[in-house]
Scaffold this motif. Structure first.
Motif, PDB file in Angstrom:
ATOM      1  N   THR A 263      22.571 -47.943  20.468  1.00 26.03           N
ATOM      2  CA  THR A 263      22.091 -46.635  20.366  1.00 26.03           C
ATOM      3  C   THR A 263      20.464 -46.896  20.420  1.00 26.03           C
ATOM      4  O   THR A 263      19.610 -46.308  21.092  1.00 26.03           O
ATOM      5  N   LEU A 264      19.935 -47.862  19.488  1.00 26.60           N
ATOM      6  CA  LEU A 264      18.322 -48.208  19.295  1.00 26.60           C
ATOM      7  C   LEU A 264      17.962 -48.462  20.846  1.00 26.60           C
ATOM      8  O   LEU A 264      16.772 -48.173  21.126  1.00 26.60           O
ATOM      9  N   ILE A 265      18.530 -49.306  21.156  1.00 26.00           N
ATOM     10  CA  ILE A 265      18.162 -49.736  22.654  1.00 26.00           C
ATOM     11  C   ILE A 265      18.005 -48.676  23.721  1.00 26.00           C
ATOM     12  O   ILE A 265      17.202 -48.690  24.460  1.00 26.00           O
ATOM     13  N   ASP A 266      19.132 -48.096  23.806  1.00 24.31           N
ATOM     14  CA  ASP A 266      19.310 -46.861  24.430  1.00 24.31           C
ATOM     15  C   ASP A 266      17.884 -45.785  24.143  1.00 24.31           C
ATOM     16  O   ASP A 266      17.485 -45.616  24.975  1.00 24.31           O
ATOM     17  N   ASN A 267      17.845 -45.541  22.959  1.00 23.31           N
ATOM     18  CA  ASN A 267      16.730 -44.684  22.607  1.00 23.31           C
ATOM     19  C   ASN A 267      15.193 -44.996  22.993  1.00 23.31           C
ATOM     20  O   ASN A 267      14.447 -44.303  23.684  1.00 23.31           O
ATOM     21  N   PHE A 268      15.086 -46.508  22.738  1.00 20.10           N
ATOM     22  CA  PHE A 268      13.638 -46.926  22.790  1.00 20.10           C
ATOM     23  C   PHE A 268      13.425 -47.384  24.153  1.00 20.10           C
ATOM     24  O   PHE A 268      12.308 -47.225  24.316  1.00 20.10           O
ATOM     25  N   THR A 269      14.313 -47.703  25.109  1.00 21.50           N
ATOM     26  CA  THR A 269      14.050 -47.978  26.481  1.00 21.50           C
ATOM     27  C   THR A 269      13.711 -46.586  27.136  1.00 21.50           C
ATOM     28  O   THR A 269      12.721 -46.388  27.935  1.00 21.50           O
ATOM     29  N   THR A 270      14.602 -45.623  26.563  1.00 22.39           N
ATOM     30  CA  THR A 270      14.300 -44.267  27.153  1.00 22.39           C
ATOM     31  C   THR A 270      12.692 -43.909  26.616  1.00 22.39           C
ATOM     32  O   THR A 270      12.008 -43.286  27.262  1.00 22.39           O
ATOM     33  N   ALA A 271      12.237 -44.153  25.282  1.00 17.90           N
ATOM     34  CA  ALA A 271      11.191 -43.810  24.901  1.00 17.90           C
ATOM     35  C   ALA A 271       9.914 -44.424  25.838  1.00 17.90           C
ATOM     36  O   ALA A 271       8.987 -43.959  26.160  1.00 17.90           O
ATOM     37  N   ALA A 272      10.353 -45.784  26.180  1.00 20.43           N
ATOM     38  CA  ALA A 272       9.368 -46.325  27.019  1.00 20.43           C
ATOM     39  C   ALA A 272       9.113 -45.612  28.412  1.00 20.43           C
ATOM     40  O   ALA A 272       7.882 -45.802  28.894  1.00 20.43           O
ATOM     41  N   LEU A 273      10.123 -45.063  28.760  1.00 14.30           N
ATOM     42  CA  LEU A 273      10.042 -44.239  29.992  1.00 14.30           C
ATOM     43  C   LEU A 273       9.206 -43.050  30.038  1.00 14.30           C
ATOM     44  O   LEU A 273       8.326 -42.729  30.720  1.00 14.30           O
ATOM     45  N   LEU A 274       9.216 -42.493  28.588  1.00 16.99           N
ATOM     46  CA  LEU A 274       8.476 -41.371  28.172  1.00 16.99           C
ATOM     47  C   LEU A 274       6.987 -41.598  28.155  1.00 16.99           C
ATOM     48  O   LEU A 274       6.149 -40.954  28.240  1.00 16.99           O
ATOM     49  N   LEU A 275       6.514 -42.888  28.100  1.00 19.79           N
ATOM     50  CA  LEU A 275       5.299 -43.397  28.140  1.00 19.79           C
ATOM     51  C   LEU A 275       4.796 -43.995  29.275  1.00 19.79           C
ATOM     52  O   LEU A 275       3.893 -44.922  29.421  1.00 19.79           O
TER      53      LEU A 275
ATOM     54  N   THR B 148      10.473 -52.011  27.449  1.00 25.73           N
ATOM     55  CA  THR B 148       9.599 -52.130  28.423  1.00 25.73           C
ATOM     56  C   THR B 148      10.475 -51.704  29.851  1.00 25.73           C
ATOM     57  O   THR B 148      11.420 -51.919  30.046  1.00 25.73           O
ATOM     58  N   VAL B 149       9.703 -50.821  30.617  1.00 27.46           N
ATOM     59  CA  VAL B 149      10.032 -50.335  31.993  1.00 27.46           C
ATOM     60  C   VAL B 149       9.480 -51.407  32.702  1.00 27.46           C
ATOM     61  O   VAL B 149       8.282 -51.813  32.885  1.00 27.46           O
ATOM     62  N   THR B 150      10.548 -51.985  33.322  1.00 22.50           N
ATOM     63  CA  THR B 150      10.145 -53.362  34.361  1.00 22.50           C
ATOM     64  C   THR B 150      10.132 -52.610  35.820  1.00 22.50           C
ATOM     65  O   THR B 150       9.325 -53.398  36.317  1.00 22.50           O
ATOM     66  N   LYS B 151      10.872 -51.617  36.167  1.00 23.04           N
ATOM     67  CA  LYS B 151      10.632 -50.811  37.549  1.00 23.04           C
ATOM     68  C   LYS B 151      10.873 -49.724  37.397  1.00 23.04           C
ATOM     69  O   LYS B 151      12.009 -49.223  36.753  1.00 23.04           O
ATOM     70  N   GLN B 152      10.071 -48.697  38.076  1.00 23.53           N
ATOM     71  CA  GLN B 152      10.221 -47.254  37.961  1.00 23.53           C
ATOM     72  C   GLN B 152       9.990 -46.792  39.338  1.00 23.53           C
ATOM     73  O   GLN B 152       8.906 -46.887  39.913  1.00 23.53           O
ATOM     74  N   GLY B 153      11.015 -46.124  40.041  1.00 24.97           N
ATOM     75  CA  GLY B 153      10.917 -45.577  41.249  1.00 24.97           C
ATOM     76  C   GLY B 153      11.163 -44.039  41.378  1.00 24.97           C
ATOM     77  O   GLY B 153      11.201 -43.291  40.250  1.00 24.97           O
ATOM     78  N   ARG B 154      11.348 -43.412  42.488  1.00 23.74           N
ATOM     79  CA  ARG B 154      11.671 -41.949  42.744  1.00 23.74           C
ATOM     80  C   ARG B 154      12.650 -41.773  42.097  1.00 23.74           C
ATOM     81  O   ARG B 154      13.099 -40.454  41.325  1.00 23.74           O
ATOM     82  N   THR B 155      14.021 -42.419  42.230  1.00 25.16           N
ATOM     83  CA  THR B 155      15.203 -42.050  41.644  1.00 25.16           C
ATOM     84  C   THR B 155      15.881 -42.816  40.620  1.00 25.16           C
ATOM     85  O   THR B 155      16.671 -42.607  39.851  1.00 25.16           O
ATOM     86  N   LEU B 156      15.254 -44.091  40.335  1.00 28.12           N
ATOM     87  CA  LEU B 156      15.968 -45.377  39.489  1.00 28.12           C
ATOM     88  C   LEU B 156      14.867 -45.843  38.670  1.00 28.12           C
ATOM     89  O   LEU B 156      13.536 -45.797  39.244  1.00 28.12           O
ATOM     90  N   ALA B 157      15.053 -46.059  37.429  1.00 25.90           N
ATOM     91  CA  ALA B 157      14.176 -46.791  36.465  1.00 25.90           C
ATOM     92  C   ALA B 157      14.976 -48.073  35.897  1.00 25.90           C
ATOM     93  O   ALA B 157      16.140 -47.840  35.511  1.00 25.90           O
ATOM     94  N   PHE B 158      14.309 -49.169  35.890  1.00 30.55           N
ATOM     95  CA  PHE B 158      15.038 -50.073  35.099  1.00 30.55           C
ATOM     96  C   PHE B 158      14.187 -50.571  33.838  1.00 30.55           C
ATOM     97  O   PHE B 158      12.876 -50.709  33.943  1.00 30.55           O
ATOM     98  N   THR B 159      14.838 -50.797  32.664  1.00 31.49           N
ATOM     99  CA  THR B 159      14.146 -50.909  31.483  1.00 31.49           C
ATOM    100  C   THR B 159      14.732 -52.396  30.861  1.00 31.49           C
ATOM    101  O   THR B 159      16.082 -52.698  31.191  1.00 31.49           O
ATOM    102  N   LYS B 160      14.156 -52.898  29.774  1.00 31.26           N
ATOM    103  CA  LYS B 160      14.789 -53.990  29.038  1.00 31.26           C
ATOM    104  C   LYS B 160      14.245 -53.895  27.739  1.00 31.26           C
ATOM    105  O   LYS B 160      13.313 -53.324  27.526  1.00 31.26           O
ATOM    106  N   ALA B 161      15.148 -54.394  26.719  1.00 30.71           N
ATOM    107  CA  ALA B 161      14.380 -54.436  25.440  1.00 30.71           C
ATOM    108  C   ALA B 161      15.163 -55.640  24.893  1.00 30.71           C
ATOM    109  O   ALA B 161      15.961 -56.480  25.040  1.00 30.71           O
ATOM    110  N   GLU B 162      14.220 -56.332  23.716  1.00 31.99           N
ATOM    111  CA  GLU B 162      14.710 -57.438  23.104  1.00 31.99           C
ATOM    112  C   GLU B 162      14.398 -56.924  21.481  1.00 31.99           C
ATOM    113  O   GLU B 162      13.508 -56.280  21.169  1.00 31.99           O
TER     114      GLU B 162
END
Length: 148
Positions: free
Chosen positions: A65-77, A108-122
């Protein structure tokens, strides 16, 4: 520019900690933003009893849940500032974290396009940098239907 993202990160962390939302079960109420820039947020928190399993270590569901929430937070940034919807969330559990230990979650957001985004967390222990878990999260941005 980092100050702008840090203020936004603090607002996001506060919202995730709101009672009555699922995010609060992950203990987001004790999470502190320590770094933010475009597409990246780093938070820290102490593991609390209500975040643990019967072995008194950080629960895997809480970690996810923490990884889900904060990779989403990275997208909001990002400039797009869209949370998206989860397509895939993969968490690798590497070590346990005990009650009272301070952990750092770097997303961190590693790649973001028009329809998909890829994120990672440690997720790692602050005291000795031992990795607790890693996560990879794919998010989609569905097309919005035009109102009739």
């Amino acid at each position: 520019m980092t100050a702008k993202y840090m203020q936004l990160a603090k607002e996001i962390v506060k919202k995730f900690g709101s009672k009555g939302q699922f995010a609060s079960v992950a203990g987001a109420g004790n999470v502190r933003a320590v770094h933010a820039e475009e597409g990246n947020i780093r938070v820290e928190f102490e593991v609390e009893k209500d975040q643990t399993n019967h072995f008194e270590t950080l629960h895997g569901g809480c970690t996810a849940t923490l990884i889900d929430n904060f990779t989403t937070a990275a997208l909001l940034l990002t400039k797009q500032a869209r949370p998206g919807v989860s397509v895939d969330l993969h968490v690798t559990y590497l070590s346990a974290a005990k009650i009272g230990e301070t952990l750092i979650l770097d997303s961190t957001v590693t790649k973001q396009g028009r329809t998909l985004a890829f994120t990672k967390a440690e997720l790692y222990r602050k005291r000795d940098n031992v990795m607790i878990a890693t996560g990879v999260h794919t998010k989609a941005f569905p097309a919005m239907k035009k109102s009739e």
